[in-house]
Design a protein around this motif. Structure first.
Motif, PDB file in Angstrom:
ATOM      1  N   ARG A   6      12.922   3.018  -0.427  1.00 17.53           N
ATOM      2  CA  ARG A   6      12.504   3.480  -1.680  1.00 17.53           C
ATOM      3  C   ARG A   6      11.451   2.306  -2.326  1.00 17.53           C
ATOM      4  N   GLY A   7      10.393   2.978  -3.171  1.00 16.00           N
ATOM      5  CA  GLY A   7       9.619   2.114  -3.981  1.00 16.00           C
ATOM      6  C   GLY A   7       8.519   1.572  -3.443  1.00 16.00           C
ATOM      7  N   ARG A   8       7.786   0.828  -4.151  1.00 16.55           N
ATOM      8  CA  ARG A   8       6.635   0.097  -3.650  1.00 16.55           C
ATOM      9  C   ARG A   8       6.896  -1.122  -2.879  1.00 16.55           C
ATOM     10  N   HIS A   9       5.937  -1.525  -2.052  1.00 17.41           N
ATOM     11  CA  HIS A   9       6.315  -2.769  -1.191  1.00 17.41           C
ATOM     12  C   HIS A   9       4.934  -3.540  -1.345  1.00 17.41           C
ATOM     13  N   ARG A  10       5.227  -5.006  -1.305  1.00 18.21           N
ATOM     14  CA  ARG A  10       3.828  -5.695  -1.472  1.00 18.21           C
ATOM     15  C   ARG A  10       3.148  -5.896   0.065  1.00 18.21           C
ATOM     16  N   ASN A  11       3.783  -5.622   1.003  1.00 19.37           N
ATOM     17  CA  ASN A  11       3.315  -5.597   2.358  1.00 19.37           C
ATOM     18  C   ASN A  11       4.094  -5.077   3.311  1.00 19.37           C
ATOM     19  N   PRO A  12       3.769  -4.678   4.387  1.00 21.05           N
ATOM     20  CA  PRO A  12       4.389  -4.000   5.535  1.00 21.05           C
ATOM     21  C   PRO A  12       5.791  -4.808   5.984  1.00 21.05           C
ATOM     22  N   LYS A  13       5.773  -6.134   5.861  1.00 19.18           N
ATOM     23  CA  LYS A  13       6.800  -6.827   6.235  1.00 19.18           C
ATOM     24  C   LYS A  13       8.159  -6.687   5.424  1.00 19.18           C
ATOM     25  N   ARG A  14       7.856  -6.130   4.232  1.00 18.23           N
ATOM     26  CA  ARG A  14       9.019  -5.710   3.154  1.00 18.23           C
ATOM     27  C   ARG A  14       9.402  -4.290   3.283  1.00 18.23           C
ATOM     28  N   GLU A  20       2.684   4.645   1.711  1.00 15.51           N
ATOM     29  CA  GLU A  20       2.282   3.358   2.212  1.00 15.51           C
ATOM     30  C   GLU A  20       2.156   3.043   3.705  1.00 15.51           C
ATOM     31  N   LEU A  21       3.019   3.771   4.292  1.00 13.28           N
ATOM     32  CA  LEU A  21       2.870   3.884   5.838  1.00 13.28           C
ATOM     33  C   LEU A  21       1.687   4.784   6.247  1.00 13.28           C
ATOM     34  N   ALA A  22       1.391   5.930   5.313  1.00 12.57           N
ATOM     35  CA  ALA A  22       0.504   6.627   5.541  1.00 12.57           C
ATOM     36  C   ALA A  22      -1.061   5.754   5.323  1.00 12.57           C
ATOM     37  N   SER A  23      -0.801   4.871   4.559  1.00 12.30           N
ATOM     38  CA  SER A  23      -1.973   4.379   4.218  1.00 12.30           C
ATOM     39  C   SER A  23      -2.321   3.155   5.488  1.00 12.30           C
ATOM     40  N   TYR A  24      -1.137   2.629   6.077  1.00 13.29           N
ATOM     41  CA  TYR A  24      -1.301   1.673   7.324  1.00 13.29           C
ATOM     42  C   TYR A  24      -1.731   2.707   8.289  1.00 13.29           C
ATOM     43  N   LEU A  25      -1.373   3.857   8.447  1.00 13.59           N
ATOM     44  CA  LEU A  25      -1.467   4.331   9.840  1.00 13.59           C
ATOM     45  C   LEU A  25      -2.974   4.772   9.723  1.00 13.59           C
ATOM     46  N   ALA A  26      -3.594   5.227   8.401  1.00  6.69           N
ATOM     47  CA  ALA A  26      -4.787   5.533   8.160  1.00  6.69           C
ATOM     48  C   ALA A  26      -6.163   4.299   8.236  1.00  6.69           C
ATOM     49  N   GLY A  27      -5.606   3.384   8.513  1.00  3.55           N
ATOM     50  CA  GLY A  27      -6.534   2.097   8.220  1.00  3.55           C
ATOM     51  C   GLY A  27      -7.152   1.842   6.790  1.00  3.55           C
ATOM     52  N   LEU A  44       4.142  14.163  -4.498  1.00  3.48           N
ATOM     53  CA  LEU A  44       5.330  14.787  -3.920  1.00  3.48           C
ATOM     54  C   LEU A  44       5.979  13.960  -2.789  1.00  3.48           C
ATOM     55  N   ALA A  45       5.128  13.441  -1.911  1.00  4.54           N
ATOM     56  CA  ALA A  45       5.485  12.774  -0.802  1.00  4.54           C
ATOM     57  C   ALA A  45       6.171  11.583  -1.343  1.00  4.54           C
ATOM     58  N   ARG A  46       5.796  10.843  -2.266  1.00  6.74           N
ATOM     59  CA  ARG A  46       6.545   9.612  -2.888  1.00  6.74           C
ATOM     60  C   ARG A  46       7.840   9.980  -3.512  1.00  6.74           C
ATOM     61  N   LEU A  47       7.751  10.941  -4.518  1.00  6.93           N
ATOM     62  CA  LEU A  47       9.034  11.522  -4.946  1.00  6.93           C
ATOM     63  C   LEU A  47      10.261  11.907  -3.926  1.00  6.93           C
ATOM     64  N   VAL A  48       9.742  12.741  -2.773  1.00  2.00           N
ATOM     65  CA  VAL A  48      10.701  12.750  -1.712  1.00  2.00           C
ATOM     66  C   VAL A  48      11.349  11.663  -1.160  1.00  2.00           C
ATOM     67  N   ASN A  49      10.355  10.819  -0.809  1.00  2.00           N
ATOM     68  CA  ASN A  49      10.852   9.697  -0.032  1.00  2.00           C
ATOM     69  C   ASN A  49      11.640   8.768  -1.018  1.00  2.00           C
TER      70      ASN A  49
END
Length: 216
Positions: A6-14, A20-27, A44-49
């Protein structure tokens, strides 16, 4: 690979939320608002997550690649997402939320008709079935909508996002056996709608992604 949580994360390690995963995979730069996805679909994706239980959230991972690249300025995309959300939530939502959801259905249908140059009052089978489930709220919504006319700017900025928010909350609080499954199905359907609008009806989302195959 970041783990969905849930929520926002400062970096992938957290960890990562869906977008956020979409941004990571999209480069792209690490963000829960990446440019690779339509803003309302991303919302919608953030709310479902964030409203899916920890055990069920892992099943969303397979959907992430299918949302990358789905972006457009066409207001029909906003209207289709809002309509999909409202028609999914309306039949299961508590009585106190039904009027607002029914108004959202009519607003989305009206906007689509306007953009398509179709007569006002056009109603898809999807909407007709949802409204028939709640006849009292549907009639109240029709009376309300006859007295109001929303602008395209107002629909994009307020009505469509509100429809998405109301729909997710309505599903989460509904008396249904598995709200997580319904939320996941809603996101899948919204992605499919966007693919058809943005890339054309002949393009489909790979079955393996929608089934959650290839998870990490």
């Amino acid at each position: 690979m970041p783990v969905l949580s849930r929520g926002r994360h400062r970096n992938p390690k957290r960890g990562a939320c869906f977008m956020e995963l979409a941004s990571y995979l999209a480069g792209e730069r690490w963000s829960d608002h990446p440019s690779c996805t339509h803003p309302l679909l991303a919302a919608l994706a953030r709310l479902v997550n964030d409203n899916t239980g920890d055990e069920s959230r892992a099943k969303l991972v397979g959907l992430v690649p299918s949302i990358i690249g789905l972006t457009s300025d066409d207001l029909r995309v906003d209207a289709r997402i809002a309509l999909r959300c409202a028609t999914t939530a309306l039949p299961v939502a508590a009585a106190e939320r039904q009027l607002a959801l029914a108004v959202s259905v009519l607003a989305a249908e009206e906007m689509l008709a306007r953009l398509d140059g179709a007569p006002s009052g056009r109603m898809s089978e999807q909407s007709r079935r949802a409204m028939e489930e709640v006849p009292q709220a549907a009639e109240q919504a029709r009376r309300f909508s006859r007295a109001a006319r929303i602008t395209e700017r107002g629909f994009r900025r307020y009505a469509a996002p509100n429809a998405v928010q109301l729909s997710v909350v309505g599903i989460v609080q509904a008396c249904v056996p598995d709200p997580d499954a319904l939320l996941r199905q809603l996101l899948e359907d919204a992605i499919t709608d966007c693919v058809a609008l943005i890339r054309g009806p002949s393009v489909t989302v790979p079955t393996g992604l929608l089934a959650g195959q290839g998870r990490t």
